[in-house]
Scaffold this active site. Structure first.
Site, PDB file in Angstrom:
ATOM      1  N   GLU A 230       0.843  -1.200   0.000  1.00  0.00           N
ATOM      2  CA  GLU A 230       0.000   0.000   0.000  1.00  0.00           C
ATOM      3  C   GLU A 230       0.876   1.246   0.000  1.00  0.00           C
ATOM      4  O   GLU A 230       1.765   1.383   0.837  1.00  0.00           O
ATOM      5  CB  GLU A 230      -0.885  -0.053   1.266  1.00  0.00           C
ATOM      6  CG  GLU A 230      -1.725   1.182   1.496  1.00  0.00           C
ATOM      7  CD  GLU A 230      -2.639   1.048   2.728  1.00  0.00           C
ATOM      8  OE1 GLU A 230      -2.805  -0.085   3.248  1.00  0.00           O
ATOM      9  OE2 GLU A 230      -3.157   2.073   3.171  1.00  0.00           O
ATOM     10  N   ASP A 232       0.408   4.975   0.512  1.00  0.00           N
ATOM     11  CA  ASP A 232      -0.517   6.037   0.924  1.00  0.00           C
ATOM     12  C   ASP A 232       0.028   7.392   0.502  1.00  0.00           C
ATOM     13  O   ASP A 232       0.771   8.039   1.243  1.00  0.00           O
ATOM     14  CB  ASP A 232      -0.754   5.988   2.435  1.00  0.00           C
ATOM     15  CG  ASP A 232      -1.526   4.751   2.848  1.00  0.00           C
ATOM     16  OD1 ASP A 232      -2.302   4.241   2.019  1.00  0.00           O
ATOM     17  OD2 ASP A 232      -1.359   4.294   3.990  1.00  0.00           O
ATOM     18  N   GLU A 235      -3.152  10.743   3.056  1.00  0.00           N
ATOM     19  CA  GLU A 235      -4.123  10.482   4.113  1.00  0.00           C
ATOM     20  C   GLU A 235      -4.223  11.791   4.851  1.00  0.00           C
ATOM     21  O   GLU A 235      -3.222  12.264   5.420  1.00  0.00           O
ATOM     22  CB  GLU A 235      -3.655   9.368   5.031  1.00  0.00           C
ATOM     23  CG  GLU A 235      -3.641   8.030   4.323  1.00  0.00           C
ATOM     24  CD  GLU A 235      -3.655   6.892   5.308  1.00  0.00           C
ATOM     25  OE1 GLU A 235      -4.732   6.341   5.576  1.00  0.00           O
ATOM     26  OE2 GLU A 235      -2.582   6.569   5.819  1.00  0.00           O
ATOM     27  N   HIS A 246       3.761   1.485   2.742  1.00  0.00           N
ATOM     28  CA  HIS A 246       3.645   0.296   3.599  1.00  0.00           C
ATOM     29  C   HIS A 246       4.139  -0.903   2.781  1.00  0.00           C
ATOM     30  O   HIS A 246       3.548  -1.238   1.753  1.00  0.00           O
ATOM     31  CB  HIS A 246       2.196   0.014   3.980  1.00  0.00           C
ATOM     32  CG  HIS A 246       1.544   1.036   4.852  1.00  0.00           C
ATOM     33  ND1 HIS A 246       1.445   0.909   6.209  1.00  0.00           N
ATOM     34  CD2 HIS A 246       0.906   2.194   4.547  1.00  0.00           C
ATOM     35  CE1 HIS A 246       0.781   1.936   6.717  1.00  0.00           C
ATOM     36  NE2 HIS A 246       0.446   2.734   5.717  1.00  0.00           N
TER      37      HIS A 246
END
Ligand SMILES: *[C@@H]1O[C@H](CO)[C@@H](O)[C@H](O)[C@H]1NC(C)=O
Length: 456
Positions: A230, A232, A235, A246
Site C-alpha cells: 500500500e 498512501d 491520508e 507500507h
C-alpha cells in the site's frame, strides 16, 4: 420484475460452471461514474492528453441480497445464517447489487472531479463514507506504474474535521479484481492492514467465523483477510496530512487467516505479512507545526494541488518527493525540525532515521522489505483508491492528534496534529460533521517533471 428474475436464473446457471463467481443482482444496473484524468508527457504540464476514466465503488458497500429476492444476505453487520452457513453456500446464494452512486453513497463525478460525501441518508439505509477505484474500462482497474513518474491531483478537504480521512492511495490489487465479474463490481480490495472487514476475500464470501463489530453497526471482522502493498500518497483532513509507504511480503494480493493477518483487525498487529505502521512523512510529526492546516503555509481552508514524485528506475524506488501548489505558488515539502532528522522526502535512509529518532519499539516497514518492497509493488502497477472514512479503531488520532495518547507529546513522533485526544469518535463526527465531503480533481500522471514546473 419478471425479466430481472429471468436474468438471475441465467446468472445462477452461468456461475455454476466457474469457481468463485459472484452472483449479480439485477435491481440496479451498474453504471460507473465517468471521471477524466490527464496523462502527461514532455515538460511542465505543457503536453497532457485527457483519459476517459470511470470509477467503481468497492463491493463491501453494496447491497448483498438473496439471489432473486429482496431479503438481505448481510444486514447491518451480520450475515444471514440460512444463506451463509458456509462461505461456499453464501457465495452461491447471495447477489451483489449495482450501485446508485449519488443517492445511496453520496458519490458524484463531474468531468475531472470526484466528490465523496461523508454521511448519506438513503431510502433504505444511512451510508458512511466510501471507497472508489479508478478504472481503465468497465472490467479492468487502471494500473499505475509509479516508478519514474509523478502523480498530481487537486484536493478540497476544507470540511474534513478531526477524525475524518480523505485518502488517495495505491494498492497492489489485481487488475481484474476477484471472481467474475470482478473489477466491475469493485472486488479484490487488499491493503497493508490485511483487511479482514471485507465481505469477500479471494473471490469468496468471508462469512464463516465473522464477528460483528461492537462499535460499528455496519462492519465486522471475518476469519480471512486480504493483504497487499500500500502506497498512501495522501491520508489527510484539514488538520494533518501523511505520505506513507507500507511494505508487504509478498507485495501482491495474498489471503491470510485470523490473527495471522496482523494489522488493525487482529489481536497481534505485527503477526502478518505486511507493515501495518508505515514509514510516514507528516510535517507536524517531524516538528513543522505551521506548515499544513487552515491559514498555514498550505492553507487547507482552500483547494490546493498535491504532487508526489516516485523517483527511481526499474524496481528501484529511491525517493518519494512531495510538492504542493496553491495560489500559483509551488511549495516544497518542509525540512524536519526534529533533531537528528534531515531531508524533506522519504528514502530508505529516512525510514531508518525515523525508527531511531522516534524510538519505535517495532518498525515493521523494514521487516517486510522497506523501500525495496514498495519499489517492486510500484513497478508492477497499482490501483488508485480514493476514499473518505472515519476510524472505529483509533479515532484517526495516529493522523491528527497525540498518539499513542498516553505518551508525552514532547517525545519526538508522538504529536501528529492539533486535534484533541478526545476527538474523532465515529459516533460524534458522524452526527456533527455528517455533511462533510472531500473533492479530488485534476488528476495528472506522467514522467517526473511532466505535470508541473518544478522549481530548481
Ligand atoms: C465539525 O463539527 C463541529 C461540531 O459541530 C464543528 O464545530 C466543526 O466546525 C465541524 N468541522 C468542520 C471542519 O466542518
Amino acid at each position: 420484475m419478471v425479466s430481472s428474475f429471468a436474468l438471475q436464473a441465467i446468472a445462477a446457471v452461468l456461475s455454476a460452471s466457474s469457481v468463485s463467481a459472484f452472483q449479480i443482482g439485477s435491481y440496479q444496473t451498474e453504471t460507473h461514474p465517468k471521471m477524466t484524468w490527464k496523462r502527461c508527457t514532455g515538460k511542465g504540464g505543457s503536453s497532457c492528453t485527457t483519459v476517459n476514466g470511470e470509477v467503481v465503488i468497492d463491493s463491501n458497500w453494496r447491497w448483498l441480497h438473496k439471489v432473486g429476492d429482496y431479503a438481505n444476505c448481510f444486514d447491518g453487520n451480520t450475515w444471514d445464517s440460512a444463506s451463509c452457513g458456509t462461505n461456499a453456500a453464501c457465495t452461491k446464494n447471495c447477489a451483489l447489487e449495482g450501485a446508485d452512486y449519488s443517492k445511496t453513497y453520496g458519490v458524484t463525478a463531474s468531468s475531472d472531479s470526484l466528490t465523496l460525501k461523508f454521511v448519506t441518508k438513503g431510502e433504505y439505509s444511512t451510508n458512511i463514507g466510501s471507497r472508489l477505484y479508478m478504472m481503465k474500462d468497465t472490467n479492468n482497474y487502471e494500473m499505475f506504474k509509479l516508478i519514474g513518474n509523478e502523480f498530481s491531483f487537486d484536493v478540497d478537504l476544507s470540511q474534513l474535521a478531526c477524525g475524518l480521512n480523505g485518502a488517495l492511495y495505491f494498492v497492489s490489487m489485481p487488475q481484474k479484481g476477484h471472481g467474475t465479474p470482478g473489477a466491475k463490481y469493485g472486488s479484490g480490495y487488499c491493503d497493508a492492514q490485511c483487511a479482514r472487514d471485507l465481505k469477500f476475500v479471494g473471490g469468496e464470501a468471508n462469512a464463516e467465523g465473522w464477528v460483528p463489530s461492537s462499535n460499528d453497526k455496519n462492519a465486522g471482522v471475518g476469519k480471512k483477510g486480504a493483504c497487499c502493498a500500500e502506497m498512501d500518497v495522501w491520508e489527510a483532513n484539514s488538520i494533518s496530512t501523511a505520505l506513507t509507504p507500507h511494505s508487504c511480503k509478498p507485495e501482491g494480493y495474498s489471503v491470510c487467516t485470523e490473527d495471522g493477518c496482523g494489522g488493525t483487525f487482529s489481536n497481534d498487529r505485527y503477526a502478518g505479512s505486511c507493515d501495518a505502521n508505515g514509514c510516514d512523512f507528516n510535517p507536524y510529526r517531524v516538528g513543522v507545526k505551521d506548515f499544513y492546516g487552515k491559514g498555514k503555509t498550505v492553507d487547507t481552508s482552500k483547494k490546493f494541488t498535491v504532487i508526489t514524485q516516485f523517483i527511481g528506475s526499474g524496481t528501484n524506488l529511491q525517493e518519494l518527493k512531495r510538492f504542493y501548489i496553491q495560489n500559483g505558488q509551488v511549495i516544497k515539502n518542509p525540512e524536519p525540525q526534529v533533531p537528528g532528522m534531515t531531508g524533506n522526502s522519504i528514502t530508505q535512509e529516512w525510514c531508518n532515521t525515523q525508527e531511531k529518532v522516534f524510538q519505535e519499539e517495532v518498525y515493521p516497514f523494514n521487516q517486510h522489505g522497506g523501500m525495496a518492497s514498495m519499489g517492486r509493488a510500484a513497478a508492477e502497477g497499482m490501483v488508485l483508491v480514493m476514499s473518505l472514512w472515519d476510524d472505529h479503531y483509533a479515532n484517526m488520532l495516529w493522523l491528527d492528534s497525540n498518539y499513542p495518547t498516553e505518551k508525552d507529546p514532547e517525545i519526538p513522533g508522538v504529536a501528529r496534529g492539533e486535534c484533541s485526544i478526545d476527538s474523532g469518535k465515529p459516533e460524534v463526527v458522524e452526527s456533527e460533521n455528517a455533511s462533510a465531503k472531500v473533492v479530488f480533481s485534476n488528476i495528472k500522471f506522467g514522467p517526473i517533471g511532466s505535470t508541473f514546473n518544478q522549481p530548481a
